[in-house]
Design an enzyme around this catalytic site. Structure first.
Site, PDB file in Angstrom:
ATOM      1  N   ASP A 135      24.435  -3.162  40.010  1.00  0.00           N
ATOM      2  CA  ASP A 135      23.114  -3.034  40.373  1.00  0.00           C
ATOM      3  C   ASP A 135      22.702  -2.237  41.564  1.00  0.00           C
ATOM      4  OD1 ASP A 135      20.388  -4.085  41.391  1.00  0.00           O
ATOM      5  OD2 ASP A 135      20.614  -5.799  40.123  1.00  0.00           O
TER       6      ASP A 135
ATOM      7  N   HIS B 257      19.624  -2.527  37.029  1.00  0.00           N
ATOM      8  CA  HIS B 257      18.925  -3.350  37.897  1.00  0.00           C
ATOM      9  C   HIS B 257      18.804  -4.765  37.125  1.00  0.00           C
ATOM     10  CE1 HIS B 257      16.884  -5.435  41.317  1.00  0.00           C
ATOM     11  NE2 HIS B 257      15.772  -5.020  40.898  1.00  0.00           N
TER      12      HIS B 257
ATOM     13  N   SER C   4      15.086  -9.847  40.713  1.00  0.00           N
ATOM     14  CA  SER C   4      14.952  -9.323  42.066  1.00  0.00           C
ATOM     15  C   SER C   4      14.375  -9.803  42.957  1.00  0.00           C
ATOM     16  CB  SER C   4      14.264  -7.708  41.760  1.00  0.00           C
ATOM     17  OG  SER C   4      13.997  -6.899  42.673  1.00  0.00           O
TER      18      SER C   4
END
Length: 513
Positions: A452, A482, A233
């Site tokens: 995602d 994610h 991320s």
């Protein structure tokens, strides 16, 4: 109000998990002779004072907190001293909390440094719970993570007390009237003032660039000639910035759930609006609903909640529209959360907001006693120092129709967020977009997931392109949630493991379905 660029799904699901870290102690807690601390061949960062470059980490037992017990005996904690201001490396220092578990096998490659995202996620608390996911890597690598500056045990930032955070939940993050808009911007300005009062000069020294420089000092002190890194991320942006600053120090680097480095503030908001709507469409299809009709039904529910918040089983609390959106967001981070979302939406349609409120509380790190975590505080201070774009209310109003066209559910929230997030911020931002070009770096594996929601798939290709020719290598997973590694794809996991354990990068463009 909470921006949705957020740490990994694993961290969001464990939003209340915290852990402590302390320096070394005596006896069995001392480093047991690991020669990596001697730094026999680690290239020293330029411009770092000898006192910092030569420091030896005093690894000791990790301490628990009131919220979470200490991790097991396999884990050790220490504190790294780094310059507070990298422009004046001989000046004041800041202590950075580290955690590690030594490689379990005899053929040690080095340290593998993890950043789980945010910005604002605690690596000290997350690393032990992620160890099972990366057990195949633990045999060859010391698993290492840390709390970046301004996060948790590394002088973590708290801009408001629990009462003020709770009061702010009544602020409408999608204002419809002049009075709501005034309250929205006042709350945003007050938050920034609270941060400035709480942390002072640290507020100007928690940028992603500062943390990337901390990482290179960390690499050297850990005894590694090359940086082996796993960023998830926001951790992918941090990895890209590190690679740009120190391309010759890049070893084996994984970037999973990739932030688009070419997007500015408005661009990120549009990307996320598309990403969460795409995930919502996939969720609705999985339940046999038409995505367009299902989206319209949820948008109508949110409008009703905006007009009249729903009662909940939590005494004195109601489900507002902002909390409802937050509650919808959390289970979209992972396909495993979809059944929970079905139940929560059904209850809300029947007039009970309890389940969506519980999901929102998980995202906002609120426990049963009304205590809130501070991830969002650190996230906001870091991201507002990084990005210099400050959209005005007028600019946002002009763009709202575009956001609403992309998603009537998430568009209004994320559109207004661009104006409120860094409104009247006391410290100027540093750049429009981060610089991640890394000519001369070793191949970096960039992993994108087509489903995602928080960091849409398109960002992976853009990151690879900006890293540069022969550097960025894209691996695609046609999945949901994610992040890709450890999410159920043997193809993804084996490809990543081969790269980290053998140094074998796949062909650019490999697809795992």
């Amino acid at each position: 109000m909470a921006r949705l660029v957020r740490w990994t799904a694993l961290t969001a699901a464990a939003a209340l998990l915290t852990a402590g870290c302390s320096g070394g102690s005596s006896g069995d807690d001392q480093d047991d002779g690991d020669t990596s601390s001697a730094r026999p061949s680690a290239a020293a960062p330029s411009g770092v004072p000898a006192s910092l470059a030569s420091q030896k980490l005093d690894w000791g037992r990790c301490k628990g907190t009131a919220d979470a017990p200490a991790p097991g005996d396999d884990w050790q904690c220490a504190t790294l001293e780094a310059p507070l201001d990298w422009a004046e490396p001989d000046g004041e220092t800041i202590g950075l909390a580290l955690i590690r578990s030594k490689a379990s096998g005899d053929r040690r490659t080095g340290s593998l440094l993890f950043n789980f995202g945010g910005p604002g996620g605690s690596g000290v608390s997350m690393m032990p719970s992620y160890a099972d996911t990366v057990s195949a890597l633990h045999e060859r690598y010391d698993l290492v993570s840390w709390d970046p500056r301004g996060v948790a045990a590394s002088e973590g930032i708290r801009c408001r007390d629990d009462e003020a955070i709770g009061d702010a939940e009544s602020v409408d993050a999608t204002p419809d009237t002049p009075a709501e808009e005034q309250a929205f911007f006042k709350d945003a300005a007050d938050f920034g003032k609270g941060c400035e009062k709480a942390v002072g000069k640290l507020m100007a020294h928690v940028s992603t660039t500062d943390t990337a420089r901390d990482m290179d000092l960390m690499r050297h002190v850990l005894g590694d000639e090359k940086m082996h890194y796993f960023g998830i991320s926001y951790g992918t942006e941090l990895g890209g910035v590190y690679a740009h600053l120190f391309p010759k120090h890049v070893g084996r680097m994984i970037l999973d759930a990739v932030v688009d480095p070419s997007a500015d503030t408005m661009g990120h908001a549009e990307n996320q609006t598309r990403g969460f709507q795409r995930a919502l469409d996939d969720y609705l299809k999985s339940t046999g609903q038409d995505p367009e009709q299902g989206t319209r039904k949820i948008a109508e529910l949110l409008k009703r909640i905006d007009a009249e918040p729903l009662p909940t089983s939590s005494e004195g609390r109601k489900l507002t529209q902002t909390l409802a959106i937050t509650g919808i967001v959390l289970p979209l981070y992972s396909k495993d959360g979809w059944p929970t979302l079905t139940s929560a939406l059904a209850a809300a349609q029947d007039g009970d907001g309890s389940e969506l409120l519980a999901l929102a509380d998980g995202y906002n790190e609120r426990d049963g006693s009304g205590h809130y975590g501070t991830t969002t505080h650190s996230q906001r201070v870091i991201s507002c120092l990084d990005g210099k774009q400050r959209p005005t209310a007028e600019e946002t109003r002009k763009r709202l129709p575009e956001f609403e066209e992309i998603s009537p559910v998430f568009g209004p929230f994320l559109g207004w967020d661009t104006a409120g997030w860094c409104h009247d911020w006391p410290v100027p931002g540093q750049h429009s977009t981060p610089e991640v070009s890394a000519p001369g770096a070793a191949p970096i594996l960039v992993v994108g997931n087509t489903g995602d929601p928080a960091t849409p798939y398109e960002g992976a290709r853009r990151m690879a392109d900006e890293l540069g020719k022969d550097v960025g290598v894209v691996l695609t997973w046609k999945g949901e949630g994610h992040g890709a590694y450890g999410s159920g794809s043997d193809c993804v996991d084996s490809t990543v493991d081969a790269y980290l354990l053998k140094g074998t990068a796949p062909k650019d463009g490999k697809v795992c379905s």
